[in-house]
Scaffold this motif. Sequence first.
Motif, PDB file in Angstrom:
ATOM      1  N   ARG A 127       0.854  -1.182   0.000  1.00  0.00           N
ATOM      2  CA  ARG A 127       0.000   0.000   0.000  1.00  0.00           C
ATOM      3  C   ARG A 127       0.896   1.241   0.000  1.00  0.00           C
ATOM      4  O   ARG A 127       1.719   1.425   0.891  1.00  0.00           O
ATOM      5  CB  ARG A 127      -0.895   0.003   1.242  1.00  0.00           C
ATOM      6  CG  ARG A 127      -2.044  -0.976   1.146  1.00  0.00           C
ATOM      7  CD  ARG A 127      -2.575  -1.396   2.523  1.00  0.00           C
ATOM      8  NE  ARG A 127      -2.744  -0.283   3.428  1.00  0.00           N
ATOM      9  CZ  ARG A 127      -3.929   0.296   3.729  1.00  0.00           C
ATOM     10  NH1 ARG A 127      -5.042  -0.140   3.139  1.00  0.00           N
ATOM     11  NH2 ARG A 127      -4.008   1.278   4.593  1.00  0.00           N
ATOM     12  N   LEU A 128       0.744   2.052  -1.025  1.00  0.00           N
ATOM     13  CA  LEU A 128       1.494   3.300  -1.132  1.00  0.00           C
ATOM     14  C   LEU A 128       0.527   4.480  -1.050  1.00  0.00           C
ATOM     15  O   LEU A 128      -0.594   4.416  -1.580  1.00  0.00           O
ATOM     16  CB  LEU A 128       2.242   3.370  -2.467  1.00  0.00           C
ATOM     17  CG  LEU A 128       3.442   2.447  -2.672  1.00  0.00           C
ATOM     18  CD1 LEU A 128       4.015   2.651  -4.074  1.00  0.00           C
ATOM     19  CD2 LEU A 128       4.507   2.693  -1.623  1.00  0.00           C
ATOM     20  N   PRO A 129       0.945   5.579  -0.405  1.00  0.00           N
ATOM     21  CA  PRO A 129       0.101   6.782  -0.408  1.00  0.00           C
ATOM     22  C   PRO A 129      -0.097   7.277  -1.840  1.00  0.00           C
ATOM     23  O   PRO A 129       0.814   7.228  -2.665  1.00  0.00           O
ATOM     24  CB  PRO A 129       0.918   7.774   0.426  1.00  0.00           C
ATOM     25  CG  PRO A 129       1.839   6.924   1.248  1.00  0.00           C
ATOM     26  CD  PRO A 129       2.172   5.746   0.403  1.00  0.00           C
ATOM     27  N   HIS A 137       1.432   8.338  -7.119  1.00  0.00           N
ATOM     28  CA  HIS A 137       1.857   7.653  -5.907  1.00  0.00           C
ATOM     29  C   HIS A 137       2.965   8.473  -5.245  1.00  0.00           C
ATOM     30  O   HIS A 137       3.800   9.091  -5.933  1.00  0.00           O
ATOM     31  CB  HIS A 137       2.363   6.252  -6.229  1.00  0.00           C
ATOM     32  CG  HIS A 137       1.269   5.305  -6.627  1.00  0.00           C
ATOM     33  ND1 HIS A 137       0.868   5.148  -7.935  1.00  0.00           N
ATOM     34  CD2 HIS A 137       0.490   4.468  -5.883  1.00  0.00           C
ATOM     35  CE1 HIS A 137      -0.104   4.245  -8.002  1.00  0.00           C
ATOM     36  NE2 HIS A 137      -0.357   3.819  -6.766  1.00  0.00           N
ATOM     37  N   TYR A 139       6.167   8.988  -2.467  1.00  0.00           N
ATOM     38  CA  TYR A 139       7.273   8.372  -1.732  1.00  0.00           C
ATOM     39  C   TYR A 139       8.322   9.447  -1.477  1.00  0.00           C
ATOM     40  O   TYR A 139       8.393  10.471  -2.172  1.00  0.00           O
ATOM     41  CB  TYR A 139       7.870   7.192  -2.506  1.00  0.00           C
ATOM     42  CG  TYR A 139       8.414   7.568  -3.878  1.00  0.00           C
ATOM     43  CD1 TYR A 139       9.760   7.878  -4.050  1.00  0.00           C
ATOM     44  CD2 TYR A 139       7.583   7.630  -4.987  1.00  0.00           C
ATOM     45  CE1 TYR A 139      10.254   8.252  -5.285  1.00  0.00           C
ATOM     46  CE2 TYR A 139       8.062   7.994  -6.230  1.00  0.00           C
ATOM     47  CZ  TYR A 139       9.405   8.303  -6.378  1.00  0.00           C
ATOM     48  OH  TYR A 139       9.900   8.673  -7.599  1.00  0.00           O
ATOM     49  N   ASP A 169       3.213   2.585   3.575  1.00  0.00           N
ATOM     50  CA  ASP A 169       2.126   3.388   4.141  1.00  0.00           C
ATOM     51  C   ASP A 169       2.271   3.591   5.647  1.00  0.00           C
ATOM     52  O   ASP A 169       1.289   3.781   6.361  1.00  0.00           O
ATOM     53  CB  ASP A 169       0.773   2.742   3.840  1.00  0.00           C
ATOM     54  CG  ASP A 169       0.614   1.369   4.499  1.00  0.00           C
ATOM     55  OD1 ASP A 169       1.651   0.785   4.910  1.00  0.00           O
ATOM     56  OD2 ASP A 169      -0.524   0.885   4.614  1.00  0.00           O
ATOM     57  N   GLU A 170       3.493   3.593   6.163  1.00  0.00           N
ATOM     58  CA  GLU A 170       3.705   3.658   7.608  1.00  0.00           C
ATOM     59  C   GLU A 170       3.654   5.083   8.164  1.00  0.00           C
ATOM     60  O   GLU A 170       3.426   5.280   9.362  1.00  0.00           O
ATOM     61  CB  GLU A 170       5.053   3.019   7.967  1.00  0.00           C
ATOM     62  CG  GLU A 170       5.122   1.538   7.622  1.00  0.00           C
ATOM     63  CD  GLU A 170       6.527   0.969   7.762  1.00  0.00           C
ATOM     64  OE1 GLU A 170       7.426   1.723   8.189  1.00  0.00           O
ATOM     65  OE2 GLU A 170       6.725  -0.209   7.432  1.00  0.00           O
ATOM     66  N   GLU A 185      -4.678   8.941  -0.033  1.00  0.00           N
ATOM     67  CA  GLU A 185      -5.243   7.665   0.397  1.00  0.00           C
ATOM     68  C   GLU A 185      -4.269   6.553   0.040  1.00  0.00           C
ATOM     69  O   GLU A 185      -3.478   6.684  -0.903  1.00  0.00           O
ATOM     70  CB  GLU A 185      -6.584   7.428  -0.291  1.00  0.00           C
ATOM     71  CG  GLU A 185      -6.476   7.354  -1.807  1.00  0.00           C
ATOM     72  CD  GLU A 185      -7.827   7.294  -2.499  1.00  0.00           C
ATOM     73  OE1 GLU A 185      -8.821   7.742  -1.890  1.00  0.00           O
ATOM     74  OE2 GLU A 185      -7.885   6.814  -3.652  1.00  0.00           O
ATOM     75  N   PRO A 186      -4.278   5.440   0.786  1.00  0.00           N
ATOM     76  CA  PRO A 186      -3.403   4.307   0.423  1.00  0.00           C
ATOM     77  C   PRO A 186      -4.004   3.514  -0.728  1.00  0.00           C
ATOM     78  O   PRO A 186      -5.214   3.274  -0.767  1.00  0.00           O
ATOM     79  CB  PRO A 186      -3.371   3.481   1.716  1.00  0.00           C
ATOM     80  CG  PRO A 186      -4.662   3.788   2.393  1.00  0.00           C
ATOM     81  CD  PRO A 186      -5.001   5.213   2.040  1.00  0.00           C
TER      82      PRO A 186
END
Length: 535
Positions: A127-129, A137, A139, A169-170, A185-186
Amino acid sequence: MPADPRRPAVIVAATPTPNGDLHLGHLAGPYLAADVYARHLRSTGRPVVYTTCTDDSQSYVLATARRQGVPPQHLAATSTAAIARSLDALGISTGGLPPIGDTYRRTVVDFVSALHAAGRLRRRRVRLPYARNAGVHLYDGLLSGTCPTCLSESSGGACEACGHPNTFDELLDVRYSLDPDDPVEPREVEILVLPTEGYRDRLTEYYARHTPGWRPHARQLIAELLAGPLSDIPVTVPGTWGIPAPFPETPGQILYPWIEAMPASIYSTWWSRSRSTAAADEVDAHWRAATDTELVYFHGYDNVYHWGLVDLVMLMAHGDRYVLPSANVCNEFYELAGAKFSTSRNHLVRGHEVLADVPRDLLRFYLALTAPEYQRTTFDRAALPSIVQNRLVDPWNRLSRALDGVLDAAGVPDRLPASAEGRRRATTIADRFRTWYELPAFSLGQLADTLGTQVGRLAAEAESLAGTAGVGDLVVQVRALIAGAAPLLIDTAAIAHGDGWGGPDPAAAPETVAALRLPPLAGVGARRDRRLPVS
């Protein structure tokens, strides 16, 4: 135990991100420290490559370019030129920044493709923002929020404050850095990763041997990371700025910028050392295990996770092909007016701004004396003149004048005898400098302090001489002083060596020494001596 004088050394300073020029916070950290260490090793006859290169693929380049309204390629090019000028202005002896071109990209792709072919990489659905309005996406530099480990404000990837990773997604309270109002959103996406847990045993064994020589803060972070599950290392991410991922499983993705650091350092080593003689398919020759190269990294605390763990796993994943780092020399943040230097907030001082009226050797001395080695320290522009004047310039010039006075006296021979006691003291000076040049005790601060202490002591000794008795003992100690100071006071040492103070082993303590004069130091505000080299 002294290192094998024939053993090659590769010294890598953390790769600078070309989203702006370097400021003193950068220069006072890994770049000056690595330069001093490299110059010391060269003075002992070791074959040394000191290198770095810009990490153009970082998302911070893209984010800064969009804020400035310029193409990222333009920002990277202009920033790289500015970084090169800043390194040269402070005398950082890397020999230049290598171009980020076809050979660079081929080296990176070959490095990761070998891992893919060997079955080291794994597919992961993560899961990436995702910024909903922008449709991208997020990062690293495209992402901001709250660190889940220490609750500090953090970008994506790793937290500057505590050093822990916040992969995928931490991160808490996530925002799109370029548009905080864009809903985030993830979203699930399939990428390739390098699983780190599979290297835990080898990492544990490596750290048991090496981290006792690391600085405490970095050592503590590694212990914290090993105490929990080790995060997978992203190898690909969905994005547009970077090197296209060459894998059929991840069409349209790029290589995650942080996994470029090791092949980038391999490439820059080749470029710096043998680009005119080695074929491009032998780019990694100087990093192969058979060379027994001493590999040393210099970087900031915020890069301990990457340079101390991620990059180590990247090398280990290639089996026994490559050498592993012998040491990681980590510095803390250098602050300005109580806050860390920040390009984005324009809270900074550039090196060229200070060098306009501070001779280069004096700035190198001040940065070394105040280096943030074990804790954060502060650059104080107002205090700099008095500190360098009192700790270095005044006692150095007192020593120079006193030595001139003695040598101007009648009857001084061309060569002066040095007694056993004088030679013993010269050896002691050389040993004190060597203590702080060698790993793991390497310390810019202790080097600068030792220099100031010995200059003050020798100035007092010179002023107490009566007639010509004891002049040889003084000169043999000054000879050791110049040799010890040379990796730091590079311009003064160049003049002194040109005047005859050098030699096959300037740190040695011979029985007779030439009657030489000590070049004086210019103070803050003085123009450079015309004899000084450009870099």
